[in-house]
Design a protein around this motif. Structure first.
Motif, PDB file in Angstrom:
ATOM      1  N   GLY A 125       0.797  -1.213   0.000  1.00  0.00           N
ATOM      2  CA  GLY A 125       0.000   0.000   0.000  1.00  0.00           C
ATOM      3  C   GLY A 125       0.831   1.265   0.000  1.00  0.00           C
ATOM      4  O   GLY A 125       0.360   2.337  -0.390  1.00  0.00           O
ATOM      5  N   HIS A 126       2.099   1.151   0.410  1.00  0.00           N
ATOM      6  CA  HIS A 126       2.972   2.322   0.458  1.00  0.00           C
ATOM      7  C   HIS A 126       3.209   2.889  -0.943  1.00  0.00           C
ATOM      8  O   HIS A 126       3.309   4.112  -1.111  1.00  0.00           O
ATOM      9  CB  HIS A 126       4.302   1.951   1.120  1.00  0.00           C
ATOM     10  N   ALA A 127       3.290   2.032  -1.944  1.00  0.00           N
ATOM     11  CA  ALA A 127       3.492   2.518  -3.318  1.00  0.00           C
ATOM     12  C   ALA A 127       2.327   3.406  -3.737  1.00  0.00           C
ATOM     13  O   ALA A 127       2.529   4.494  -4.296  1.00  0.00           O
ATOM     14  CB  ALA A 127       3.641   1.338  -4.279  1.00  0.00           C
ATOM     15  N   LEU A 185       2.118  12.241  -4.458  1.00  0.00           N
ATOM     16  CA  LEU A 185       2.682  12.969  -5.595  1.00  0.00           C
ATOM     17  C   LEU A 185       1.582  13.585  -6.446  1.00  0.00           C
ATOM     18  O   LEU A 185       1.689  14.733  -6.885  1.00  0.00           O
ATOM     19  CB  LEU A 185       3.560  12.037  -6.442  1.00  0.00           C
ATOM     20  N   PHE A 186       0.510  12.834  -6.685  1.00  0.00           N
ATOM     21  CA  PHE A 186      -0.592  13.370  -7.489  1.00  0.00           C
ATOM     22  C   PHE A 186      -1.196  14.605  -6.836  1.00  0.00           C
ATOM     23  O   PHE A 186      -1.483  15.598  -7.507  1.00  0.00           O
ATOM     24  CB  PHE A 186      -1.685  12.317  -7.692  1.00  0.00           C
ATOM     25  N   THR A 187      -1.394  14.545  -5.534  1.00  0.00           N
ATOM     26  CA  THR A 187      -1.971  15.680  -4.817  1.00  0.00           C
ATOM     27  C   THR A 187      -1.054  16.897  -4.903  1.00  0.00           C
ATOM     28  O   THR A 187      -1.513  18.022  -5.146  1.00  0.00           O
ATOM     29  CB  THR A 187      -2.234  15.312  -3.342  1.00  0.00           C
ATOM     30  N   GLU A 239      16.400   8.353  -3.193  1.00  0.00           N
ATOM     31  CA  GLU A 239      16.747   7.662  -1.944  1.00  0.00           C
ATOM     32  C   GLU A 239      15.494   7.203  -1.204  1.00  0.00           C
ATOM     33  O   GLU A 239      15.453   6.090  -0.661  1.00  0.00           O
ATOM     34  CB  GLU A 239      17.559   8.597  -1.037  1.00  0.00           C
ATOM     35  N   MET A 240      14.478   8.044  -1.174  1.00  0.00           N
ATOM     36  CA  MET A 240      13.244   7.660  -0.488  1.00  0.00           C
ATOM     37  C   MET A 240      12.569   6.502  -1.217  1.00  0.00           C
ATOM     38  O   MET A 240      12.031   5.589  -0.578  1.00  0.00           O
ATOM     39  CB  MET A 240      12.299   8.859  -0.357  1.00  0.00           C
ATOM     40  N   GLY A 241      12.606   6.529  -2.551  1.00  0.00           N
ATOM     41  CA  GLY A 241      12.044   5.422  -3.320  1.00  0.00           C
ATOM     42  C   GLY A 241      12.795   4.127  -3.067  1.00  0.00           C
ATOM     43  O   GLY A 241      12.190   3.070  -2.875  1.00  0.00           O
ATOM     44  N   ALA A 242      14.118   4.220  -3.037  1.00  0.00           N
ATOM     45  CA  ALA A 242      14.939   3.029  -2.783  1.00  0.00           C
ATOM     46  C   ALA A 242      14.689   2.475  -1.383  1.00  0.00           C
ATOM     47  O   ALA A 242      14.615   1.257  -1.191  1.00  0.00           O
ATOM     48  CB  ALA A 242      16.423   3.375  -2.960  1.00  0.00           C
ATOM     49  N   ALA A 243      14.534   3.370  -0.416  1.00  0.00           N
ATOM     50  CA  ALA A 243      14.279   2.921   0.958  1.00  0.00           C
ATOM     51  C   ALA A 243      12.926   2.224   1.053  1.00  0.00           C
ATOM     52  O   ALA A 243      12.791   1.196   1.729  1.00  0.00           O
ATOM     53  CB  ALA A 243      14.332   4.113   1.909  1.00  0.00           C
ATOM     54  N   GLY A 244      11.930   2.754   0.357  1.00  0.00           N
ATOM     55  CA  GLY A 244      10.612   2.113   0.365  1.00  0.00           C
ATOM     56  C   GLY A 244      10.646   0.744  -0.277  1.00  0.00           C
ATOM     57  O   GLY A 244      10.055  -0.214   0.245  1.00  0.00           O
ATOM     58  N   ALA A 245      11.350   0.628  -1.400  1.00  0.00           N
ATOM     59  CA  ALA A 245      11.473  -0.669  -2.068  1.00  0.00           C
ATOM     60  C   ALA A 245      12.214  -1.660  -1.188  1.00  0.00           C
ATOM     61  O   ALA A 245      11.842  -2.836  -1.089  1.00  0.00           O
ATOM     62  CB  ALA A 245      12.203  -0.483  -3.408  1.00  0.00           C
ATOM     63  N   ALA A 246      13.275  -1.195  -0.508  1.00  0.00           N
ATOM     64  CA  ALA A 246      14.043  -2.071   0.371  1.00  0.00           C
ATOM     65  C   ALA A 246      13.194  -2.567   1.534  1.00  0.00           C
ATOM     66  O   ALA A 246      13.238  -3.748   1.893  1.00  0.00           O
ATOM     67  CB  ALA A 246      15.278  -1.341   0.889  1.00  0.00           C
ATOM     68  N   ARG A 247      12.389  -1.685   2.131  1.00  0.00           N
ATOM     69  CA  ARG A 247      11.535  -2.098   3.252  1.00  0.00           C
ATOM     70  C   ARG A 247      10.515  -3.140   2.806  1.00  0.00           C
ATOM     71  O   ARG A 247      10.231  -4.095   3.533  1.00  0.00           O
ATOM     72  CB  ARG A 247      10.819  -0.874   3.855  1.00  0.00           C
ATOM     73  N   TYR A 295      11.470   4.114 -12.649  1.00  0.00           N
ATOM     74  CA  TYR A 295      10.973   4.274 -14.016  1.00  0.00           C
ATOM     75  C   TYR A 295       9.449   4.298 -14.059  1.00  0.00           C
ATOM     76  O   TYR A 295       8.846   4.987 -14.882  1.00  0.00           O
ATOM     77  CB  TYR A 295      11.538   3.182 -14.933  1.00  0.00           C
ATOM     78  N   THR A 296       8.819   3.540 -13.171  1.00  0.00           N
ATOM     79  CA  THR A 296       7.360   3.523 -13.129  1.00  0.00           C
ATOM     80  C   THR A 296       6.809   4.885 -12.739  1.00  0.00           C
ATOM     81  O   THR A 296       5.879   5.404 -13.372  1.00  0.00           O
ATOM     82  CB  THR A 296       6.852   2.449 -12.144  1.00  0.00           C
ATOM     83  N   VAL A 297       7.367   5.479 -11.695  1.00  0.00           N
ATOM     84  CA  VAL A 297       6.895   6.797 -11.261  1.00  0.00           C
ATOM     85  C   VAL A 297       7.068   7.814 -12.383  1.00  0.00           C
ATOM     86  O   VAL A 297       6.162   8.597 -12.690  1.00  0.00           O
ATOM     87  CB  VAL A 297       7.621   7.263  -9.984  1.00  0.00           C
ATOM     88  N   THR A 298       8.216   7.797 -13.033  1.00  0.00           N
ATOM     89  CA  THR A 298       8.465   8.724 -14.141  1.00  0.00           C
ATOM     90  C   THR A 298       7.460   8.513 -15.263  1.00  0.00           C
ATOM     91  O   THR A 298       6.894   9.470 -15.797  1.00  0.00           O
ATOM     92  CB  THR A 298       9.903   8.557 -14.668  1.00  0.00           C
ATOM     93  N   ALA A 299       7.207   7.254 -15.605  1.00  0.00           N
ATOM     94  CA  ALA A 299       6.252   6.956 -16.681  1.00  0.00           C
ATOM     95  C   ALA A 299       4.843   7.407 -16.311  1.00  0.00           C
ATOM     96  O   ALA A 299       4.119   7.974 -17.144  1.00  0.00           O
ATOM     97  CB  ALA A 299       6.256   5.458 -16.991  1.00  0.00           C
ATOM     98  N   VAL A 300       4.442   7.177 -15.075  1.00  0.00           N
ATOM     99  CA  VAL A 300       3.110   7.583 -14.626  1.00  0.00           C
ATOM    100  C   VAL A 300       2.970   9.100 -14.673  1.00  0.00           C
ATOM    101  O   VAL A 300       1.956   9.632 -15.160  1.00  0.00           O
ATOM    102  CB  VAL A 300       2.835   7.046 -13.197  1.00  0.00           C
TER     103      VAL A 300
END
Length: 198
Positions: free
Chosen positions: A87-89, A96-98, A134-142, A164-169
């Motif tokens: 759910g964190h993703a 980001l959308f907001t 860094e925040m994205g990497a930390a979330g993926a690692a967790r 890449y997903t965030v950039t594409a979105v």
């Protein structure tokens, strides 16, 4: 309180107005496609006044990067309610959308494909991008740690996929500006559910 700007507008308010216009200009046209003259014209002020506040085009761009970079970093940092879960993703994307709904050109200013890399403006771009990465990497690692996956290559790959997903979105949303932040969050929730087999 700052000194009065032209026509009784305080310096702080005038600077905000100029940056509002400049964020849109840099977001629409990219750093290379923007002139101080165009920003001044759109803001309804003189070019020398812009220079008196920001010294140069790079100074104006730096002010824009600082505004949008802080907005995006704060949004992602605030999306921690379900940190380490799938759910964190969605929480991060929704945040980001907001943020971008409040400032439609925020993403495109910070992720301009050809920003000035020299000087304070270039350093600010690097720092904000690195902080978000860094925040994205930390979330993926967790997420992987929670699932018991310790392979560093898994961590590396998931981080790449996320970035890449965030950039594409965000690029897709820029091409579909009629979509609201809520609609984008709902769309991403549907897609993440479908991808998860739920």
């Amino acid at each position: 309180m700052g000194k009065a700007g032209t026509k009784g507008v305080s310096r702080a308010d005038r600077e905000r107005q100029i940056v509002d216009v400049a964020v849109e200009e840099f977001g629409r046209h990219g750093y290379a496609g923007v002139s101080v003259t165009a920003v001044a014209r759109r803001a309804g002020i003189s070019k020398p006044l812009v220079y008196s506040y920001f010294d140069a085009k790079d100074g104006l761009y730096l002010a824009c990067v600082q505004r949008v970079g802080a907005l995006l970093v704060d949004a992602v940092a605030g999306a921690r309610a379900r940190s380490g879960s799938t759910g964190h993703a969605l929480d991060t994307l929704s945040a980001l959308f907001t943020a971008v709904e409040q400032c439609p050109y925020a993403w495109s200013v910070l992720y301009d494909p050809a920003p000035p890399w020299a000087g304070a403006a270039g350093e600010a771009v690097r720092q904000y991008r690195e902080r978000l990465a860094e925040m994205g990497a930390a979330g993926a690692a967790r997420l992987l740690d929670r699932a018991g996956h310790a392979d560093p290559l898994d961590h590396q790959l998931l981080n790449e996929i996320w970035q890449y997903t965030v950039t594409a979105v965000m690029r897709w949303w820029a091409e579909h500006p009629e979509q609201s932040a809520a609609a984008m969050a709902e769309r991403c929730a549907r897609l993440l559910t479908a991808l998860g087999g739920g």
